[in-house]
Design an enzyme around this catalytic site. Structure first.
Site, PDB file in Angstrom:
ATOM      1  N   HIS A 141     -12.175   8.362  -0.488  1.00 37.13           N
ATOM      2  CA  HIS A 141     -11.754   8.439  -1.847  1.00 37.13           C
ATOM      3  C   HIS A 141     -12.337   9.794  -2.367  1.00 37.13           C
ATOM      4  CE1 HIS A 141      -9.444   4.861  -1.438  1.00 37.13           C
ATOM      5  NE2 HIS A 141      -9.172   5.136  -2.511  1.00 37.13           N
ATOM      6  N   ARG A 396      -2.998   3.000   6.037  1.00 30.88           N
ATOM      7  CA  ARG A 396      -2.379   2.658   4.806  1.00 30.88           C
ATOM      8  C   ARG A 396      -1.391   3.758   4.582  1.00 30.88           C
ATOM      9  NH1 ARG A 396      -4.818   2.434  -1.463  1.00 30.88           N
ATOM     10  NH2 ARG A 396      -5.295   4.703  -0.913  1.00 30.88           N
ATOM     11  N   GLU A 506      -1.122  -4.145  -6.644  1.00 31.02           N
ATOM     12  CA  GLU A 506      -2.059  -3.349  -7.274  1.00 31.02           C
ATOM     13  C   GLU A 506      -1.363  -3.143  -8.665  1.00 31.02           C
ATOM     14  OE1 GLU A 506      -2.734   0.469  -5.309  1.00 31.02           O
ATOM     15  OE2 GLU A 506      -1.186   0.287  -4.023  1.00 31.02           O
ATOM     16  N   ASP A 543      -5.612   0.286  -9.653  1.00 32.45           N
ATOM     17  CA  ASP A 543      -4.388   0.648 -10.160  1.00 32.45           C
ATOM     18  C   ASP A 543      -3.784  -0.249 -11.065  1.00 32.45           C
ATOM     19  OD1 ASP A 543      -4.132   2.620  -7.535  1.00 32.45           O
ATOM     20  OD2 ASP A 543      -2.634   3.256  -9.069  1.00 32.45           O
ATOM     21  N   ARG A 581     -11.978  -2.224  -4.276  1.00 33.34           N
ATOM     22  CA  ARG A 581     -12.875  -1.727  -5.413  1.00 33.34           C
ATOM     23  C   ARG A 581     -13.436  -0.149  -5.292  1.00 33.34           C
ATOM     24  NH1 ARG A 581     -15.003  -5.954  -8.429  1.00 33.34           N
ATOM     25  NH2 ARG A 581     -15.000  -7.915  -7.643  1.00 33.34           N
ATOM     26  N   ARG A 713      -3.260   9.473 -10.066  1.00 31.57           N
ATOM     27  CA  ARG A 713      -4.262   8.588  -9.556  1.00 31.57           C
ATOM     28  C   ARG A 713      -5.172   7.863 -10.238  1.00 31.57           C
ATOM     29  NH1 ARG A 713      -2.690   8.562  -3.423  1.00 31.57           N
ATOM     30  NH2 ARG A 713      -3.242   6.531  -3.756  1.00 31.57           N
TER      31      ARG A 713
HETATM   32  P1  PGA Z   1      -6.137   4.432  -4.455  1.00 30.42           P
HETATM   33  O1  PGA Z   1      -7.507   4.056  -5.043  1.00 30.42           O
HETATM   34  O2  PGA Z   1      -5.692   5.489  -5.469  1.00 30.42           O
HETATM   35  O3  PGA Z   1      -6.355   5.051  -3.326  1.00 30.42           O
HETATM   36  O4  PGA Z   1      -5.441   3.217  -4.209  1.00 30.42           O
HETATM   37  C1  PGA Z   1      -7.766   4.074  -6.416  1.00 30.42           C
HETATM   38  C2  PGA Z   1      -9.384   3.924  -6.594  1.00 30.42           C
HETATM   39  O5  PGA Z   1     -10.153   3.711  -5.617  1.00 30.42           O
HETATM   40  O6  PGA Z   1      -9.672   4.083  -7.634  1.00 30.42           O
END
Ligand code: PGA
Length: 882
Positions: A141, A396, A506, A543, A581, A713
């Site tokens: 991420h 994923r 989510e 999310d 998380r 996002r």
């Molecule tokens: P994602 O993760 O957008 O990859 O679902 C969101 C985050 O970690 O805040």
């Protein structure tokens, strides 16, 4: 915590700060350093309440000539990073540093004693630890703002601090370390802190492997040694040789959800890289073992393998080395697209483990236990944890991408439009196809590029050993058919289903329906026949918080888990919950121990998966000592949640949460979705637009490039609000909820009772408290003054700040405190020390955003970089992208 501990932290901050000052003076002259000092002076007095100084700070910053903007932002950014190094160093050195509420820093030894006192037999403790399955899933991420090259320098700086501290009797050594420190700080100052290009997913995966190489490779065997000793002391037994209580998985190069740069080709390359890196690391171990295991005494099993040679251990290890070398060369050849002509390679962990075990047993049999339990045991442990791939790679993909494949396929086969079918029709079709012996996908099918990519990923999965792969996660999952589709595609392309499939729930609605969806799924005999006795489900924290607001989302996550536990129990299926998380509070972040113990009872039960993302990987696993402590915290938390689970919430607490969540949800939605001024306000006041240019990771900031805030996002959403210190998504709505309850008879008592007796609620409040302490409405208001003109937007800003202030007051009432973070002075102090360095960055950021707007986004390259440095600096100053 005694004062001299704080003193050592302060000393180190001073040492690093002074060195940075000298470096900057050498580069830009004393005059420039004087300007920095002036800015810092204004900021400091401003923070002490001198309004005039705050004004002068702003004036001073606005008058800075263009050429000074970049170096000034860099100076403050670098100082904040050095302060972080000193703090991280301090945490690593003093194991029980207050991270959270005092008294809640877990120590495994204490927990084992507590569990014994609570009546758990020694055997039970050993079994619980040996059977524990915590999977930490490292993800790419894009929240790490610090470049790799700087991270390496920072690690080296940290080592210098250790040397200086441990050399009081050896002044020459301390002085050498000081010289090196000066050199490293100069290197850092003369290095761009912002990458010029985005990393590729393969770069990201390499960073993940580097964490294993530089930190976990040492920390994992050390962790097992500590566990072993503790178990021996408390339970009189040793940890089984192949116990793997904490293992590592990865999303780096496997997570393609909304990231078009992660292709099937990338996934294949990353899998090969893992094999190559693993072989390389094991070779270092094996070479050391070969050098050390020169003994001749051996048992018959070993002799039967190697014959009557003089040094049987070395002989067996020599053979193993050859195979591992061949494996490394094979992986390299595959990566280079060459054919491999060498000897047999290691295909799976057993082939590596078995010969090492033969050596181990032989040494034990001939009475050389001390040698067996040394470096050899460490390598055995590494094989048990890292296997031959270092991590298991998860895949994923979004549910809609699979549905698109089905839509195209049913269209091409003239079976109708999958898209238009009801859920029942979809399930019936998918189940029939899962049972059918004939293939569904035509051999020569001219499908779209998107569909081909999805299918190619399934082909990569099919060609891999199951050991290399973790779970297939379906993001934005909503129905049983989302899971069946993946099962079908796996079957179509690869034969039998081999990977566990986990739907990721989510959004608020999806979380509310998660239990029923899994119930319906598990009731399908066709699915059960494939999935067997286990089911993994992923819970999306950020999310859902973006969708519903933090409080409503937290309650929905809790209830979803409770229901999932119930449903799986009823179906006789063992459930693994996978927690998605982030590091930031608004993305479900918080101390691991508190987070795990605030889950519903029964939801942890020895197994758990959890993501470790971005900068949190560095904070928690970047150095061996810190990684060791993080593993201890996880083991403690999971053991405690399993053996001494938190109480079930009282019925009236649940009712209270239902009401609070409903009010908070309403409050959040009424602003974020229903107020037409909200999106324009967000766009005007935060650096959201400029964020996309910050090359933090390989993935775009939006799921769809043409979409609005709804496709943004969760990470940039949170990041943008953090930059202006309003941190809105994590608290909006909760003030209204608490106020309503406090106005009612008995409301305060109930809230306090929940806080004291229910870890879920207590942790929620602790996180809220920390977040509010980092937020700063005066700063948010400054951005607004600089960047917003329209009265309607200003009115909205005013309203948001009022809500914030009200929440602050009610939170203090609930906590019965005069000020925030009263119980955690170290965190309060850390924020206070950083503020005079962060304030100028906020001032400059607002200034640069304004200039950027005036120039229609065409400010010079240098100013763009300055803007990016302000973003990185603020994130570093708040210690994360919260
Ligand atoms: P994602 O993760 O957008 O990859 O679902 C969101 C985050 O970690 O805040």
């Amino acid at each position: 915590m005694s004062d001299d501990l704080h003193e050592s932290l302060r000393d180190n901050v001073r040492i690093l700060g002074d060195s940075l000052g000298r470096t900057i003076a050498d580069d830009l002259g004393e005059g420039f350093v004087d300007r920095i000092e002036a800015i810092r002076g204004y900021a400091k007095s401003g923070r002490q309440g001198d309004v005039q100084s705050s004004r002068e700070l702003i004036e001073y910053l606005r008058k800075l000539p263009d050429r000074d903007l970049l170096p000034v932002t860099r100076a403050f950014n670098q100082f904040l990073n050095l302060a972080n190094i000193a703090e991280q160093h301090y945490r690593a050195r003093y194991r029980r540093v207050e991270d959270y509420r005092p008294g809640s820093q877990p120590m495994l030894g204490e927990l084992l004693t507590r569990a014994r006192q609570a009546g758990h037999a020694p055997r039970k403790l050993v079994e619980s630890l040996a059977n524990m399955r915590v999977e930490l899933v490292l993800t790419a991420h894009p929240t790490e703002v610090i470049r790799r090259t700087l991270i390496q320098k920072y690690d080296a700086i940290d080592e210098c601090l250790s040397t200086i501290e441990s050399s009081s009797d050896y002044p020459e050594r301390a002085s050498r370390a000081r010289g090196r420190l000066e050199e490293l700080i100069s290197q850092a100052w003369h290095t761009d802190e912002i990458r010029h290009e985005r990393p590729t997913p393969v770069d990201e995966a390499k960073w993940g492997f580097a964490v294993i190489e530089n930190s976990l490779w040492q920390a994992v065997p050390a962790f097992h040694r500590d566990l072993d000793t503790l178990l021996l002391e408390t339970a009189g037994e040793r940890l089984p040789l192949d116990a793997a209580p904490i293992v590592f998985a990865s999303w780096m190069g496997g997570d393609r959800d909304g990231n078009p740069n992660v292709t099937s080709r990338v996934t294949r390359e990353v899998l090969l890289l893992g094999r190559w890196m693993a072989a390389d690391l094991y070779l270092r171990d094996l070479e050391q073992l070969k050098a050390e295991l020169s003994m001749w005494k051996s048992n018959s099993a070993l002799r039967a393998e190697v014959g009557g040679v003089a040094e049987p251990y070395r002989e067996l290890l020599k053979r193993l080395v050859q195979r591992v070398e061949a494996t490394r060369d094979w992986a390299k050849a595959e990566l280079d697209g060459r054919s491999f002509e060498g000897g047999p390679i290691i295909e799976n962990s057993d082939q590596l483990y078995a010969p090492l075990l033969t050596c181990y047993r032989s040494l034990c049999d001939v009475g050389l236990d001390t040698i067996a339990n040394g470096a050899l045991l460490d390598t055995l442990r590494r094989v048990a944890i890292f296997g031959v791939t270092l991590t298991k790679l998860d895949i994923r993909q979004e549910a809609s991408r699979h549905a698109l494949v089905m839509e195209e396929l049913t269209g091409a086969l003239e079976l109708g439009h999958y898209r238009d079918w009801s859920e029942e029709q979809r399930q019936a079709f998918l189940l029939a196809e899962l049972e059918s012996r004939r293939p569904l996908i035509p051999r020569r099918w001219e499908c779209s590029a998107e569909t081909r990519e999805v299918l190619d990923t399934f082909r990569v999965i099919a060609s891999e050993q199951s050991e290399a792969l973790g779970t297939y996660i379906i993001s934005m999952a909503a129905q049983p058919s989302d899971v069946l589709t993946v099962a079908l595609l796996m079957k179509e392309v690869g034969g039998q289903v081999s990977l566990p499939i986990a739907p990721l729930f989510e959004t608020l609605d999806d979380l509310n329906r998660a239990g029923d969806v899994i119930d319906r799924l598990l009731a399908l005999p066709g699915y059960r026949a494939l999935a067997g006795m286990t089911q993994e489900v992923m819970i999306g924290y950020s999310d859902s918080a973006k969708d519903a607001g933090q409080l409503a989302a937290a309650w929905a996550q809790y209830r979803a888990q409770e229901r999932l536990v119930e449903v799986c129990r009823a179906h006789g299926v063992s459930l693994t919950l996978f927690h998605g998380r982030g590091g930031a509070v608004g993305r479900g972040g918080g101390p691991a121990h508190a987070a795990i113990l605030s889950q519903p009872p029964g939801s942890v039960n020895g197994s758990l998966r959890v993501t470790e993302q971005g900068e949190m990987i560095r904070f928690k696993f970047g150095q061996p000592d810190i990684a060791l402590r993080s593993m201890e915290i996880y083991a403690c938390a999971v053991l405690e949640a399993t053996l001494l689970p938190p109480p079930s919430p009282e019925p009236h607490w649940r009712e209270e949460m239902d009401r609070l969540a409903a009010i908070a949800h309403r409050g959040y939605v009424s602003v974020v979705r229903e107020n037409p001024d909200f999106v324009p306000y967000f766009r005007a006041v935060t650096p959201e637009g400029a964020l996309g240019r910050l090359p933090l990771g390989s993935r775009p900031t939006k799921r769809r490039q043409d979409g609005g805030v709804e496709t943004l996002r969760a990470i940039p959403w949170i990041f943008a609000w953090t930059q202006i210190r309003l941190m809105l998504p994590a608290w909006l709505g909760s003030g209204e909820a608490f106020c309503t309850r406090l106005e009612e008879e008995g409301g305060l008592e109930t809230l306090r009772e929940m806080r004291d007796q229910w870890p879920f609620f207590g942790t929620y409040l602790d996180m809220l408290e920390m977040l509010l302490a980092k937020a700063d409405v005066a700063i948010a208001s400054y951005y607004e003054r600089r960047l917003v003109d329209e009265p309607a937007l200003k009115a909205l800003g005013e309203d948001l700040r009022e809500r914030f202030t009200r929440l602050n007051e009610v939170l203090l009432t609930i906590l019965d405190q005069e000020e925030l973070l009263e119980q955690t002075p170290l965190i309060r102090q850390a924020i206070a020390v950083r503020n005079p360095y962060i304030d100028p960055l906020h001032g400059l950021q607002a200034e640069l955003l304004q200039r950027n707007r005036d120039a229609d986004g065409a400010i010079s390259g240098e100013l763009t970089r300055a803007l990016m440095v302000t973003m990185a600096g603020i994130a570093a100053g708040l210690r994360n992208t919260r």
